[in-house]
Design a protein around this motif. Structure first.
Motif, mmCIF file in Angstrom:
data_model
loop_
_atom_site.group_PDB
_atom_site.id
_atom_site.type_symbol
_atom_site.label_atom_id
_atom_site.label_comp_id
_atom_site.label_asym_id
_atom_site.label_seq_id
_atom_site.Cartn_x
_atom_site.Cartn_y
_atom_site.Cartn_z
ATOM 1 N N TYR A 86 0.859 -1.217 0.008
ATOM 2 C CA TYR A 86 -0.110 0.115 0.057
ATOM 3 C C TYR A 86 0.759 1.378 0.078
ATOM 4 N N GLN B 32 1.609 1.522 -3.639
ATOM 5 C CA GLN B 32 0.823 1.730 -4.711
ATOM 6 C C GLN B 32 -0.057 2.832 -4.237
ATOM 7 N N ILE C 130 -7.382 0.280 -4.168
ATOM 8 C CA ILE C 130 -6.562 -0.888 -4.643
ATOM 9 C C ILE C 130 -7.036 -1.951 -4.708
ATOM 10 N N PRO D 188 -5.490 1.132 5.213
ATOM 11 C CA PRO D 188 -3.973 0.258 4.904
ATOM 12 C C PRO D 188 -3.145 1.543 5.018
ATOM 13 N N PHE E 295 -1.206 3.430 3.609
ATOM 14 C CA PHE E 295 -0.926 4.231 2.561
ATOM 15 C C PHE E 295 0.189 5.453 2.831
#
Length: 720
Positions: free
Chosen positions: A518, A521, A680, A710, A712
């Motif tokens: 994460y 991404q 995602i 998540p 991030f």
């Protein structure tokens, strides 16, 4: 065979399926989940146990598994569970919250698995009876678009009859044609009678008159039984080792033998974060205090049919009927005397006006009428049960009169559920919680239907965990509950309490992280506004300005999630002309059409932005370019005027607990994690998540919410 051997063989089956799947990569988290599923289901004692003869008490085994997006949880539970069921001579019951996941399992996941597993197995989809057509009703309506005359088959409520009376002639003719076409398609075998398999599923008001219903169904005594879609589907369930159902059907059919017995099957609850709210909906009840002419119709039918069958218990029906009508009128008058000013002062634009009873303590003047109502309803129900019993005996003895007797049975059965609702609601309203116990939520609503004022009474349990513990877990031996969002703010405690499993020694928890990177991404952009989100008008103005600035830069697919219809309306109104063609608004098109148009635009290299609310915040799978950005307009707190939530918060405060910290924040954390989870979907996805609510980074509870998201990369942006 020992538990260890069962578990080992089940895990071997999982490994074999993974190895045989072309292009499928082994995932450590998925195997860890499969291992836990195998252990859980091999440990449970299934079937009847006679403890009086010295047999050991049955072992219960329940696993609560959070499996992050990308783990591949359906394979992780299906392969070991099915292998174990085949070894143990039992069945797997999979329950989901959404039709989309049911269809994915039945149309994609299970067929693929069946092709790879060495032992053959059958699977079937279980739906509620109301999803299927009743051939008798359809044949009746296909001729006229309406029911037959009262003496034959007047099976509509008065409010539905009133709606038909107002319907334009061309609409009535269109209905007749629709039902006629439906009947022809069914008779030719081109349609299977399942509402969901129609090209365009009809609206509820069109489907309801032809839907199958348990209360009016005579089963094998019905003249159309041999052609009945519902019972044909039930036959498929009998021969299936894997049955896919939903949470509503699971809870509504407890003890009804529609699904496998829970003490002798392996139960998987996917999308388990929905289970508590489904339980509250399932055990809530309500009654209409204003529209009561159905009671007279039910009374006359009961007397007429009971007399034909010489049923002695019908003698008191006139007394019960008169008492019910008078008591409902008295209750409606008292409710308006006590609460009318509050109800009438509320705006009607957003649905019925509503007033909740504080602490569940009803005004004294309502107690006696409700007691009278409950007693009269019970006596009336006893008479109807006697009539139904006599009718079934008559059908058994006179099969050549099945059609006539089925019609009589339906005439009572169509209205009996209303009487049952009166009885259940009155009982729950009268429930007086002892000191320290948890009260039920109780409230009244008022709405205007044409020239008619409709007053209703409602009641609901407020703790889903207690309800589930008493009705579900007491019957279950082996279960796996899974979802991508079962922890809240990093802990399982909230879900375990909501689901009735907190402190249950048979329950274990496991958190399986997503395989996605994460931090690499995705980026979470905390795009703040100057206005406090509690100042709705000023905040929405600023938020919409920032949102329009950001979505103007969307190159492919994006999803914007709103917390209210009014908020979404303001954003739509503010769209510049050039951007209007880019935005697709929830409910402007049917969901399937909207998503199809979104995919087409993105595949053609055009930008496409979906504006949606809560139902678009979960279960939506838009991988890759279909959703490169998610915009969260405001933290998704539950509506503040929910009477069940209000009653629960009131009770928590009364016992010295903090509802905001204990209830509101954890529930919001799960909802927010679902919304963020739209971003995602695969290991190749790259996405941005924008949140315009500064409380996410500026408050202590916002920090708790962040812990449940998540990991991030976090980017904070000052007001534009």
């Amino acid at each position: 065979m020992s538990q260890q051997v069962w578990a080992a063989q089940a895990l071997e089956s999982f490994d074999a399926v993974v190895s045989a799947t072309e292009g499928f990569r082994s995932r450590a988290g998925q195997r860890l989940m499969a291992q836990q599923v195998a252990h859980t289901f091999s440990s449970a004692t299934l079937g009847k146990v006679d403890e009086e003869s010295g047999e050991a008490a049955p072992t219960r085994s329940i696993a609560v598994i959070q499996a992050g997006t990308g783990v591949g949880k359906s394979l992780a539970y299906c392969a070991p569970a099915i292998a174990l069921a085949l070894s143990r001579g039992t069945r797997v019951l999979i329950s989901t919250a959404t039709v989309a996941l049911q269809e994915q399992l039945v149309n994609k996941d299970l067929p693929a698995l069946a092709a790879l597993m060495p032992q053959p197995f059958k699977f079937a989809l279980a739906k509620g009876r109301g999803r299927y057509v009743c051939k008798l009703k359809l044949d009746r309506l296909a001729g006229t678009g309406e029911a037959e005359e009262e003496g034959e088959d007047d099976l509509f409520a008065e409010e539905e009859a009133a709606a038909r009376a107002k319907r334009p002639r061309h609409e009535t003719e269109a209905r007749i044609q629709f039902y006629s076409t439906m009947a022809q398609t069914l008779s030719k075998g081109a349609w299977d009678g399942d509402r969901d398999s129609l090209d365009t599923p009809p609206e509820p008001e069109v489907w309801s008159p032809v839907a199958a219903e348990g209360a009016s169904c005579t089963g094998k005594h019905c003249p159309a039984f041999s052609q009945c879609t519902y019972y044909d589907k039930r036959k498929e369930l009998v021969g299936a080792q894997v049955i896919v159902a939903n949470h509503d059907l699971l809870l509504s059919s407890l003890g009804a033998r529609v699904l496998p017995e829970l003490d002798n099957c392996l139960l998987v609850l996917d999308e388990a974060h929905h289970l508590p709210s489904t339980a509250l909906d399932q055990f809530a009840c309500s009654m209409d205090l204003s529209r009561i002419t159905w009671i007279e119709r039910l009374s006359s039918r009961g007397l007429r049919i009971g007399a034909l069958l010489e049923v002695e218990e019908i003698a008191d029906i006139p007394k019960h009927s008169a008492q019910l009508r008078q008591t409902l009128q008295d209750l409606a008058r008292i409710v308006m005397d006590v609460y009318g000013a509050q109800l009438k002062s509320q705006p009607s634009a957003w649905g019925p006006a509503r007033v909740r009873v504080p602490r569940g303590e009803l005004p004294e003047q309502l107690i006696a009428p409700l007691g009278l109502l409950a007693a009269s309803a019970e006596g009336f129900l006893d008479a109807l049960r006697a009539i139904s019993k006599a009718l079934r005996a008559e059908m058994r003895d006179k099969p050549d009169e099945a059609k006539r007797l089925s019609t009589l049975y339906a005439q009572i059965g169509m209205l009996a559920p209303r009487l049952e609702a009166l009885h259940a609601t009155a009982q729950l309203l009268l429930q007086d919680a002892p000191e320290g116990a948890v009260p039920a939520a109780k409230w009244f609503t008022l709405e205007v239907d044409g020239d008619f004022i409709v007053v209703k009474a409602h009641a609901s349990p407020i703790l889903p965990g207690t309800t589930l513990r008493n009705h579900l877990w007491s019957a279950v031996r082996g279960a796996v509950l899974t979802s991508a969002t079962l922890t809240s703010c990093g802990h399982f405690d909230f879900f375990l309490r909501e689901a009735g499993l907190h402190g249950d020694e048979a329950t274990t928890t496991l958190e399986v992280p997503s395989p996605f990177n994460y931090a690499a991404q995705g980026t979470l952009i905390a795009a703040e506004t100057r206005a406090d989100p509690k100042n709705a008008a000023q905040f929405t103005t600023e938020m919409v300005d920032a949102l329009l600035h950001d979505i103007a830069r969307v190159e492919y697919g994006a999803l914007v999630l709103f917390t209210s219809r009014e908020q979404m309306r303001q954003a739509v109104d503010a769209l510049p002309t050039a951007m209007r063609s880019v935005v697709l608004v929830q409910n402007a098109l049917p969901r399937t059409q909207l998503l199809r148009r979104h995919r087409e635009r993105v595949e053609n290299g055009e930008p496409s932005v979906i504006f949606g609310m809560q139902s678009f915040g979960e279960g939506l799978d838009l991988p890759g370019r279909l959703c490169e950005s998610v915009f969260i307009t405001k933290l998704p707190f539950a509506p503040p005027d929910d009477p069940v939530g209000e009653a629960r918060a009131e009770w928590l405060r009364a016992v010295g607990r903090d509802p905001f910290s204990e209830l509101v924040v954890p529930a919001t954390a799960i909802r927010l994690a679902q919304w963020v989870g739209r971003a995602i979907r695969t290991e190749e996805d790259m996405a941005h998540v924008y949140c315009y609510d500064k409380r996410l980074t500026r408050t202590s509870y916002g920090q708790r919410l962040l812990k449940g998201l998540p990991p991030f990369a976090l980017e904070q942006r000052a007001p534009l």
